[in-house]
Design a protein around this motif. Structure first.
Motif: not given
Length: 81
Positions: A10-19, A27-31, A38-46
């Motif tokens: 809820e809100g603007d956070i996306l939690k996900f598993t990564d390898f 990990k977490e990212a802001k959406i 359009m959906l933008v996913i802001h994560e550490e890699k860009g």
């Protein structure tokens, strides 16, 4: 971000598993929703950009937008507990 588990919080956070480095990490990212479905996913890699093709209470289909090779659609379905 394919082949992973996503949790839209809820809100603007996306939690996900990564390898990374042969280790599964959480990990977490802001959406952010933008005009034109359009959906933008802001994560550490860009930032990653995707168009929302379908959206309902139990299903969301995204088409990633990338300058790299063509990506297939990502299909998300609600897991009922």
């Amino acid at each position: 971000m394919e082949n992973t588990v996503y949790q839209f919080v809820e809100g603007d956070i996306l939690k996900f598993t990564d390898f990374e480095n042969q280790v599964v990490v959480q990990k977490e990212a802001k959406i952010e929703l933008m005009d034109g479905n359009m959906l933008v996913i802001h994560e550490e890699k860009g930032d990653r950009l995707a168009q929302i093709i379908e959206f309902s209470e139990n299903r969301m289909v995204l088409q990633p937008i990338s300058k790299a090779a063509a990506s297939g659609r990502l299909i998300f379905e609600r897991i009922k507990k």
